[in-house]
Design a protein around this motif. Structure first.
Motif, PDB file in Angstrom:
ATOM      1  N   ASN A 281      32.464  29.624 -46.083  1.00 12.07           N
ATOM      2  CA  ASN A 281      31.128  30.216 -46.203  1.00 12.07           C
ATOM      3  C   ASN A 281      30.356  29.713 -47.425  1.00 12.07           C
ATOM      4  O   ASN A 281      29.186  30.063 -47.593  1.00 12.07           O
ATOM      5  CB  ASN A 281      31.240  31.744 -46.323  1.00 12.07           C
ATOM      6  CG  ASN A 281      31.661  32.405 -45.029  1.00 12.07           C
ATOM      7  OD1 ASN A 281      31.289  31.964 -43.958  1.00 12.07           O
ATOM      8  ND2 ASN A 281      32.440  33.471 -45.134  1.00 12.07           N
ATOM      9  N   ILE A 282      31.010  28.938 -48.282  1.00 11.80           N
ATOM     10  CA  ILE A 282      30.413  28.593 -49.571  1.00 11.80           C
ATOM     11  C   ILE A 282      29.061  27.909 -49.412  1.00 11.80           C
ATOM     12  O   ILE A 282      28.078  28.261 -50.077  1.00 11.80           O
ATOM     13  CB  ILE A 282      31.368  27.685 -50.377  1.00 11.80           C
ATOM     14  CG1 ILE A 282      32.558  28.501 -50.886  1.00 11.80           C
ATOM     15  CG2 ILE A 282      30.637  27.044 -51.552  1.00 11.80           C
ATOM     16  CD1 ILE A 282      33.635  27.657 -51.532  1.00 11.80           C
ATOM     17  N   ASP A 283      28.973  26.927 -48.525  1.00 11.84           N
ATOM     18  CA  ASP A 283      27.738  26.155 -48.397  1.00 11.84           C
ATOM     19  C   ASP A 283      26.589  26.990 -47.858  1.00 11.84           C
ATOM     20  O   ASP A 283      25.430  26.565 -47.908  1.00 11.84           O
ATOM     21  CB  ASP A 283      27.967  24.936 -47.505  1.00 11.84           C
ATOM     22  CG  ASP A 283      28.758  23.846 -48.222  1.00 11.84           C
ATOM     23  OD1 ASP A 283      29.058  24.030 -49.407  1.00 11.84           O
ATOM     24  OD2 ASP A 283      29.075  22.825 -47.587  1.00 11.84           O
ATOM     25  N   ASN A 284      26.902  28.187 -47.320  1.00  9.83           N
ATOM     26  CA  ASN A 284      25.863  29.080 -46.815  1.00  9.83           C
ATOM     27  C   ASN A 284      25.504  30.170 -47.827  1.00  9.83           C
ATOM     28  O   ASN A 284      24.779  31.101 -47.501  1.00  9.83           O
ATOM     29  CB  ASN A 284      26.325  29.746 -45.511  1.00  9.83           C
ATOM     30  CG  ASN A 284      26.676  28.723 -44.457  1.00  9.83           C
ATOM     31  OD1 ASN A 284      25.967  27.733 -44.287  1.00  9.83           O
ATOM     32  ND2 ASN A 284      27.782  28.935 -43.755  1.00  9.83           N
ATOM     33  N   ASN A 285      26.053  30.055 -49.048  1.00 13.09           N
ATOM     34  CA  ASN A 285      25.757  31.006 -50.124  1.00 13.09           C
ATOM     35  C   ASN A 285      26.181  32.426 -49.756  1.00 13.09           C
ATOM     36  O   ASN A 285      25.496  33.398 -50.083  1.00 13.09           O
ATOM     37  CB  ASN A 285      24.265  30.977 -50.474  1.00 13.09           C
ATOM     38  CG  ASN A 285      24.005  31.423 -51.900  1.00 13.09           C
ATOM     39  OD1 ASN A 285      24.896  31.370 -52.746  1.00 13.09           O
ATOM     40  ND2 ASN A 285      22.793  31.883 -52.172  1.00 13.09           N
ATOM     41  N   THR A 286      27.320  32.527 -49.071  1.00 10.44           N
ATOM     42  CA  THR A 286      27.871  33.823 -48.679  1.00 10.44           C
ATOM     43  C   THR A 286      29.009  34.190 -49.623  1.00 10.44           C
ATOM     44  O   THR A 286      29.682  33.315 -50.156  1.00 10.44           O
ATOM     45  CB  THR A 286      28.389  33.762 -47.226  1.00 10.44           C
ATOM     46  OG1 THR A 286      27.315  33.351 -46.378  1.00 10.44           O
ATOM     47  CG2 THR A 286      28.891  35.110 -46.756  1.00 10.44           C
ATOM     48  N   GLY A 287      29.247  35.490 -49.803  1.00  8.65           N
ATOM     49  CA  GLY A 287      30.282  35.948 -50.715  1.00  8.65           C
ATOM     50  C   GLY A 287      31.668  35.435 -50.358  1.00  8.65           C
ATOM     51  O   GLY A 287      32.018  35.313 -49.184  1.00  8.65           O
ATOM     52  N   VAL A 288      32.458  35.146 -51.383  1.00 11.17           N
ATOM     53  CA  VAL A 288      33.841  34.703 -51.225  1.00 11.17           C
ATOM     54  C   VAL A 288      34.687  35.446 -52.259  1.00 11.17           C
ATOM     55  O   VAL A 288      34.167  36.242 -53.043  1.00 11.17           O
ATOM     56  CB  VAL A 288      33.978  33.175 -51.410  1.00 11.17           C
ATOM     57  CG1 VAL A 288      33.259  32.425 -50.301  1.00 11.17           C
ATOM     58  CG2 VAL A 288      33.426  32.743 -52.770  1.00 11.17           C
ATOM     59  N   GLY A 289      35.994  35.204 -52.263  1.00  7.07           N
ATOM     60  CA  GLY A 289      36.826  35.937 -53.195  1.00  7.07           C
ATOM     61  C   GLY A 289      38.127  35.238 -53.539  1.00  7.07           C
ATOM     62  O   GLY A 289      38.556  34.307 -52.851  1.00  7.07           O
ATOM     63  N   THR A 290      38.760  35.685 -54.610  1.00  7.96           N
ATOM     64  CA  THR A 290      40.098  35.275 -55.019  1.00  7.96           C
ATOM     65  C   THR A 290      41.031  36.461 -54.803  1.00  7.96           C
ATOM     66  O   THR A 290      40.677  37.591 -55.136  1.00  7.96           O
ATOM     67  CB  THR A 290      40.113  34.893 -56.515  1.00  7.96           C
ATOM     68  OG1 THR A 290      39.269  33.758 -56.725  1.00  7.96           O
ATOM     69  CG2 THR A 290      41.526  34.587 -56.996  1.00  7.96           C
ATOM     70  N   ILE A 291      42.208  36.223 -54.236  1.00 10.75           N
ATOM     71  CA  ILE A 291      43.195  37.283 -54.005  1.00 10.75           C
ATOM     72  C   ILE A 291      44.474  36.893 -54.736  1.00 10.75           C
ATOM     73  O   ILE A 291      44.878  35.723 -54.718  1.00 10.75           O
ATOM     74  CB  ILE A 291      43.483  37.459 -52.500  1.00 10.75           C
ATOM     75  CG1 ILE A 291      42.184  37.717 -51.738  1.00 10.75           C
ATOM     76  CG2 ILE A 291      44.488  38.598 -52.261  1.00 10.75           C
ATOM     77  CD1 ILE A 291      42.361  37.699 -50.218  1.00 10.75           C
ATOM     78  N   PHE A 292      45.134  37.880 -55.387  1.00 13.74           N
ATOM     79  CA  PHE A 292      46.362  37.548 -56.126  1.00 13.74           C
ATOM     80  C   PHE A 292      47.413  38.634 -55.974  1.00 13.74           C
ATOM     81  O   PHE A 292      47.109  39.801 -55.699  1.00 13.74           O
ATOM     82  CB  PHE A 292      46.067  37.302 -57.609  1.00 13.74           C
ATOM     83  CG  PHE A 292      45.534  38.502 -58.348  1.00 13.74           C
ATOM     84  CD1 PHE A 292      46.388  39.438 -58.928  1.00 13.74           C
ATOM     85  CD2 PHE A 292      44.168  38.717 -58.474  1.00 13.74           C
ATOM     86  CE1 PHE A 292      45.915  40.540 -59.623  1.00 13.74           C
ATOM     87  CE2 PHE A 292      43.669  39.820 -59.169  1.00 13.74           C
ATOM     88  CZ  PHE A 292      44.548  40.737 -59.737  1.00 13.74           C
ATOM     89  N   ALA A 293      48.667  38.217 -56.135  1.00 15.71           N
ATOM     90  CA  ALA A 293      49.825  39.115 -56.078  1.00 15.71           C
ATOM     91  C   ALA A 293      50.778  38.731 -57.200  1.00 15.71           C
ATOM     92  O   ALA A 293      51.001  37.539 -57.461  1.00 15.71           O
ATOM     93  CB  ALA A 293      50.521  38.998 -54.729  1.00 15.71           C
TER      94      ALA A 293
END
Length: 342
Positions: free
Chosen positions: A130-142
């Protein structure tokens, strides 16, 4: 305290560092290593957020031309996020080993650096298509404690633990604002990045999934590929929408963002198995388990349709799974539909 921005509005400003230190005080046996590791992840989030905010100007949008272990195009920001998290954590002496969704094998700690007792798994940039469409993204960690012998290189087995063994998990959402959400098993807490001072401030303390669900989140474009039980469950949700307006559909296509909305508004996010992906699409170790931990700490539940995600031990680093996560009643309901019709 309910989920709100009370801590800032009341004038009692709590930084993420202060909050993590206060959480540490509940554990007299704590050495501060986990505290430092969490703060390093928050720092990584700030660095990634900074790059995200100027991506269109810095020529870091688009694809690298590489294909990752998942068979997906690697976005330039995928690579940047992966390198940022790795480079901030490979030399601190806190970790035995790391594993990233972007790498086929574990990421060992370089021999010139000491190894520690913790294990870090992460999805550096979930929803990166979604990055090129300027949509939200996220980092997930454990984060886990190692199971291999101390003072030796970490192993793949250190990374293949059930969610019941987690010591901490969380995610960072990059959108209209940047939020860091985490749990060490003492509730779920959210922090919003104030770009004017470059710090995460406590904005959502002790988050609980609301009792009355607001949204269901799923890609209904795949409806015809799903099992009968999942189709009938989805039709039930559609009937609730049309008859009572009690719940409606929202779907972004970035799991971290869709889950974040589910966590705050109540409802369910699901990505079922289908005829083209009978094992499911989402990654058990990097996505499903850490978010299941967050959901349970917030009063919710996560399932693969048959059992609790936190009870499933990964067999390999990139194992996939169906996922149903969110309000407990809605997740147990889909389990009953699958049991009855599938």
């Amino acid at each position: 305290m309910p989920s709100s921005a009370v801590s800032i509005k009341s004038g009692s400003i709590v930084t993420i560092e202060r909050h993590i230190l206060e959480q540490q005080s509940y554990h007299p046996e704590a050495t501060g290593v986990l505290t430092s590791l969490l703060y390093d992840l928050a720092l990584a989030g700030k660095m990634i957020a900074s790059q995200m905010s100027k991506a269109g100007l810095a020529q870091i949008l688009g694809k690298t031309g590489d294909i990752n272990i998942q068979g997906e195009q690697v976005m330039k920001l995928d690579k940047l996020a992966d390198e940022t998290i790795t480079n901030l954590n490979d030399h601190t002496g806190r970790l035995a080993v790391m594993a990233s969704e972007e790498h086929e094998n574990i990421i060992p700690i370089p021999e010139k650096y000491p190894v520690g007792k913790y294990v870090l798994l992460f999805d550096p940039l979930d929803g990166s298509s979604n990055i090129d469409n300027n949509t939200g993204v996220g980092t997930i960690f454990a984060i886990y404690q190692r199971v291999s012998p101390e003072n030796a290189p970490g192993t793949e087995e250190d990374c293949l633990q059930t969610g019941r063994k987690l010591v901490a998990a969380g995610y960072i959402v990059y959108s209209a604002s940047t939020m860091f959400v985490y749990s060490t098993g003492e509730g779920v807490h959210g922090f919003t990045l104030d770009p004017s001072i470059g710090e995460f401030l406590l904005s959502h303390e002790n988050i609980r999934i609301p009792a009355n669900p607001t949204y269901y989140s799923v890609n209904q474009g795949y409806f015809t590929r799903w099992s009968t039980g999942v189709q009938k469950y989805t039709q039930h949700l559609q009937e609730l929408t049309s008859e009572t307006s009690a719940i409606s559909m929202r779907y972004v296509g970035s799991m971290a963002v869709d889950f974040h909305r589910t966590l705050l508004a109540g409802g369910i996010f699901y990505y079922p198995a289908d005829i083209s992906k009978p094992e499911g699409k989402l990654r058990l170790a990097y996505e499903a388990i850490p978010l299941a931990f967050i959901a349970e700490q917030a009063g919710g539940y996560a399932s693969n349709g048959y059992r609790n995600i936190l009870d499933i031990k990964p067999e390999n680093l990139h194992q996939r799974t169906p996922l149903y996560i969110g309000s407990r009643d809605l997740v147990t309901m889909v389990e009953s539909y699958i049991k009855k019709y599938d």
